[in-house]
Write a protein that holds these residues in place. Structure first.
Motif, PDB file in Angstrom:
ATOM      1  N   ARG A  25      39.697  29.615  26.086  1.00 41.16           N
ATOM      2  CA  ARG A  25      40.688  30.212  26.625  1.00 41.16           C
ATOM      3  C   ARG A  25      40.257  31.401  26.918  1.00 41.16           C
ATOM      4  NH1 ARG A  25      42.669  26.058  24.245  1.00 41.16           N
ATOM      5  NH2 ARG A  25      43.343  27.186  21.989  1.00 41.16           N
ATOM      6  N   VAL A  26      40.191  32.485  26.365  1.00 40.86           N
ATOM      7  CA  VAL A  26      40.550  33.325  26.318  1.00 40.86           C
ATOM      8  C   VAL A  26      39.504  34.223  27.119  1.00 40.86           C
ATOM      9  CG1 VAL A  26      39.658  35.572  24.812  1.00 40.86           C
ATOM     10  CG2 VAL A  26      41.488  33.854  24.007  1.00 40.86           C
ATOM     11  N   ILE A  27      38.069  33.775  26.946  1.00 44.13           N
ATOM     12  CA  ILE A  27      37.123  34.073  27.591  1.00 44.13           C
ATOM     13  C   ILE A  27      37.402  33.475  29.399  1.00 44.13           C
ATOM     14  CG2 ILE A  27      34.909  33.545  28.989  1.00 44.13           C
ATOM     15  CD1 ILE A  27      33.752  33.234  25.995  1.00 44.13           C
ATOM     16  N   MET A  28      38.089  32.690  29.893  1.00 46.80           N
ATOM     17  CA  MET A  28      38.352  32.110  30.874  1.00 46.80           C
ATOM     18  C   MET A  28      39.510  32.891  32.054  1.00 46.80           C
ATOM     19  SD  MET A  28      37.275  29.552  32.078  1.00 46.80           S
ATOM     20  CE  MET A  28      36.018  27.707  32.042  1.00 46.80           C
ATOM     21  N   ARG A  29      40.236  33.415  30.281  1.00 46.16           N
ATOM     22  CA  ARG A  29      41.351  34.297  30.894  1.00 46.16           C
ATOM     23  C   ARG A  29      41.156  35.928  31.849  1.00 46.16           C
ATOM     24  NH1 ARG A  29      44.862  34.835  26.445  1.00 46.16           N
ATOM     25  NH2 ARG A  29      44.287  31.863  26.493  1.00 46.16           N
ATOM     26  N   GLN A  30      39.171  36.489  30.770  1.00 48.53           N
ATOM     27  CA  GLN A  30      39.469  37.564  30.778  1.00 48.53           C
ATOM     28  C   GLN A  30      38.928  37.197  32.068  1.00 48.53           C
ATOM     29  OE1 GLN A  30      36.664  38.092  26.709  1.00 48.53           O
ATOM     30  NE2 GLN A  30      38.165  38.960  26.231  1.00 48.53           N
ATOM     31  N   GLN A  31      37.841  36.310  32.395  1.00 45.31           N
ATOM     32  CA  GLN A  31      36.757  36.226  34.061  1.00 45.31           C
ATOM     33  C   GLN A  31      37.795  36.111  34.925  1.00 45.31           C
ATOM     34  OE1 GLN A  31      33.396  36.008  33.893  1.00 45.31           O
ATOM     35  NE2 GLN A  31      34.278  36.888  32.145  1.00 45.31           N
ATOM     36  N   MET A  36      39.805  39.075  39.806  1.00 47.14           N
ATOM     37  CA  MET A  36      41.180  39.649  40.708  1.00 47.14           C
ATOM     38  C   MET A  36      41.494  41.229  40.484  1.00 47.14           C
ATOM     39  SD  MET A  36      44.467  37.733  39.383  1.00 47.14           S
ATOM     40  CE  MET A  36      44.132  37.597  37.858  1.00 47.14           C
ATOM     41  N   GLU A  37      40.558  42.110  39.779  1.00 47.64           N
ATOM     42  CA  GLU A  37      40.775  43.272  39.651  1.00 47.64           C
ATOM     43  C   GLU A  37      39.739  44.174  40.147  1.00 47.64           C
ATOM     44  OE1 GLU A  37      40.918  44.565  35.915  1.00 47.64           O
ATOM     45  OE2 GLU A  37      43.353  44.149  35.420  1.00 47.64           O
ATOM     46  N   GLN A  38      38.552  43.125  40.227  1.00 45.17           N
ATOM     47  CA  GLN A  38      37.216  43.380  40.701  1.00 45.17           C
ATOM     48  C   GLN A  38      36.729  42.771  41.773  1.00 45.17           C
ATOM     49  OE1 GLN A  38      34.160  45.456  37.926  1.00 45.17           O
ATOM     50  NE2 GLN A  38      36.391  46.506  37.325  1.00 45.17           N
ATOM     51  N   PRO A  39      37.162  42.356  43.133  1.00 54.22           N
ATOM     52  CA  PRO A  39      36.394  41.020  44.109  1.00 54.22           C
ATOM     53  C   PRO A  39      34.795  41.290  43.629  1.00 54.22           C
ATOM     54  CG  PRO A  39      37.725  42.101  44.897  1.00 54.22           C
ATOM     55  CD  PRO A  39      37.793  42.671  43.615  1.00 54.22           C
ATOM     56  N   HIS A  40      34.305  42.141  43.399  1.00 49.30           N
ATOM     57  CA  HIS A  40      33.006  42.174  44.078  1.00 49.30           C
ATOM     58  C   HIS A  40      32.203  41.084  42.155  1.00 49.30           C
ATOM     59  CE1 HIS A  40      33.237  45.609  41.355  1.00 49.30           C
ATOM     60  NE2 HIS A  40      31.998  45.131  41.112  1.00 49.30           N
ATOM     61  N   THR A  41      32.805  41.200  41.674  1.00 47.28           N
ATOM     62  CA  THR A  41      31.769  39.849  40.488  1.00 47.28           C
ATOM     63  C   THR A  41      32.534  38.797  40.422  1.00 47.28           C
ATOM     64  OG1 THR A  41      34.559  40.873  38.817  1.00 47.28           O
ATOM     65  CG2 THR A  41      33.221  42.565  38.677  1.00 47.28           C
ATOM     66  N   VAL A  42      33.220  38.666  41.164  1.00 47.95           N
ATOM     67  CA  VAL A  42      32.968  36.887  41.234  1.00 47.95           C
ATOM     68  C   VAL A  42      32.248  36.310  41.089  1.00 47.95           C
ATOM     69  CG1 VAL A  42      34.249  35.027  43.217  1.00 47.95           C
ATOM     70  CG2 VAL A  42      35.296  37.090  42.702  1.00 47.95           C
ATOM     71  N   ALA A  43      31.006  35.749  41.876  1.00 46.85           N
ATOM     72  CA  ALA A  43      30.099  35.211  41.268  1.00 46.85           C
ATOM     73  C   ALA A  43      29.293  35.225  40.667  1.00 46.85           C
ATOM     74  CB  ALA A  43      28.406  35.852  42.889  1.00 46.85           C
ATOM     75  N   ALA A  45      31.092  36.316  37.959  1.00 40.75           N
ATOM     76  CA  ALA A  45      32.709  35.804  36.312  1.00 40.75           C
ATOM     77  C   ALA A  45      32.309  33.924  36.975  1.00 40.75           C
ATOM     78  CB  ALA A  45      33.561  36.655  36.897  1.00 40.75           C
ATOM     79  N   VAL A  46      31.996  33.269  38.373  1.00 38.61           N
ATOM     80  CA  VAL A  46      32.142  32.078  38.135  1.00 38.61           C
ATOM     81  C   VAL A  46      30.954  31.226  37.294  1.00 38.61           C
ATOM     82  CG1 VAL A  46      31.643  30.273  39.396  1.00 38.61           C
ATOM     83  CG2 VAL A  46      33.628  31.827  40.178  1.00 38.61           C
ATOM     84  N   GLU A  47      29.654  32.228  36.731  1.00 34.23           N
ATOM     85  CA  GLU A  47      28.688  32.041  36.642  1.00 34.23           C
ATOM     86  C   GLU A  47      28.999  31.439  34.568  1.00 34.23           C
ATOM     87  OE1 GLU A  47      24.990  33.133  37.053  1.00 34.23           O
ATOM     88  OE2 GLU A  47      25.582  33.259  39.712  1.00 34.23           O
ATOM     89  N   VAL A  48      29.744  32.573  34.680  1.00 31.77           N
ATOM     90  CA  VAL A  48      30.351  32.574  33.241  1.00 31.77           C
ATOM     91  C   VAL A  48      31.085  31.630  32.688  1.00 31.77           C
ATOM     92  CG1 VAL A  48      30.975  33.916  31.256  1.00 31.77           C
ATOM     93  CG2 VAL A  48      29.689  35.679  32.763  1.00 31.77           C
ATOM     94  N   MET A  49      32.240  31.482  34.302  1.00 26.82           N
ATOM     95  CA  MET A  49      33.282  29.955  33.817  1.00 26.82           C
ATOM     96  C   MET A  49      32.457  28.891  33.702  1.00 26.82           C
ATOM     97  SD  MET A  49      36.172  31.634  35.589  1.00 26.82           S
ATOM     98  CE  MET A  49      37.283  30.639  35.414  1.00 26.82           C
ATOM     99  N   VAL A  50      31.431  28.673  34.427  1.00 26.76           N
ATOM    100  CA  VAL A  50      30.648  27.638  33.977  1.00 26.76           C
ATOM    101  C   VAL A  50      30.415  27.492  32.652  1.00 26.76           C
ATOM    102  CG1 VAL A  50      28.775  25.977  34.779  1.00 26.76           C
ATOM    103  CG2 VAL A  50      30.870  27.787  36.972  1.00 26.76           C
ATOM    104  N   ILE A  51      29.662  28.135  32.464  1.00 23.06           N
ATOM    105  CA  ILE A  51      28.832  28.250  31.530  1.00 23.06           C
ATOM    106  C   ILE A  51      29.799  28.207  29.878  1.00 23.06           C
ATOM    107  CG2 ILE A  51      27.674  29.444  29.459  1.00 23.06           C
ATOM    108  CD1 ILE A  51      25.515  30.729  32.034  1.00 23.06           C
ATOM    109  N   VAL A  52      31.407  28.811  30.731  1.00 21.30           N
ATOM    110  CA  VAL A  52      31.687  28.982  28.946  1.00 21.30           C
ATOM    111  C   VAL A  52      32.122  27.346  29.124  1.00 21.30           C
ATOM    112  CG1 VAL A  52      34.169  29.453  28.212  1.00 21.30           C
ATOM    113  CG2 VAL A  52      32.577  30.699  28.716  1.00 21.30           C
ATOM    114  N   ARG A  53      32.938  26.875  30.099  1.00 24.79           N
ATOM    115  CA  ARG A  53      33.189  24.851  30.345  1.00 24.79           C
ATOM    116  C   ARG A  53      32.054  24.445  29.872  1.00 24.79           C
ATOM    117  NH1 ARG A  53      36.420  21.305  29.606  1.00 24.79           N
ATOM    118  NH2 ARG A  53      36.718  20.109  31.287  1.00 24.79           N
ATOM    119  N   SER A  54      31.526  24.817  29.871  1.00 26.89           N
ATOM    120  CA  SER A  54      29.648  23.682  29.590  1.00 26.89           C
ATOM    121  C   SER A  54      30.288  23.445  27.635  1.00 26.89           C
ATOM    122  CB  SER A  54      28.875  24.220  30.137  1.00 26.89           C
ATOM    123  OG  SER A  54      28.917  23.239  30.892  1.00 26.89           O
TER     124      SER A  54
END
Length: 83
Positions: A25-31, A36-43, A45-54
């Protein structure tokens, strides 16, 4: 825990699942904040979120195996372990 039928190890494993859930939950919130703050990090951040969810799902599977170990050890479902 499964191989040895160790109920205590299974109990510890079940408790670790909540730690993994909290960290996820903490990592997801951070991502989300980074995206939101840096749109160029979306790709990235999404990869990190997929890994965290796995990883969180793997912890859930391990917790379910730990519940089976406790069931095998005791021969009955322990209160509060049904999901």
């Amino acid at each position: 825990a499964f191989k040895s039928g160790d109920g205590e190890a299974a109990e510890r494993l079940e408790n670790l699942d909540e730690e993994v859930n909290t960290a996820a939950r903490v990592i997801m919130r951070q991502q989300l904040t980074y995206m939101m703050e840096q749109p160029h990090t979306v790709a990235g951040a999404v990869e990190v979120m997929v890994i965290v969810r796995s990883i969180e799902r793997i912890a859930d599977y391990a917790k379910n195996i730990a519940k089976l170990v406790k069931y095998m050890r005791l021969g009955r479902v322990v209160s509060g372990t049904q999901s």
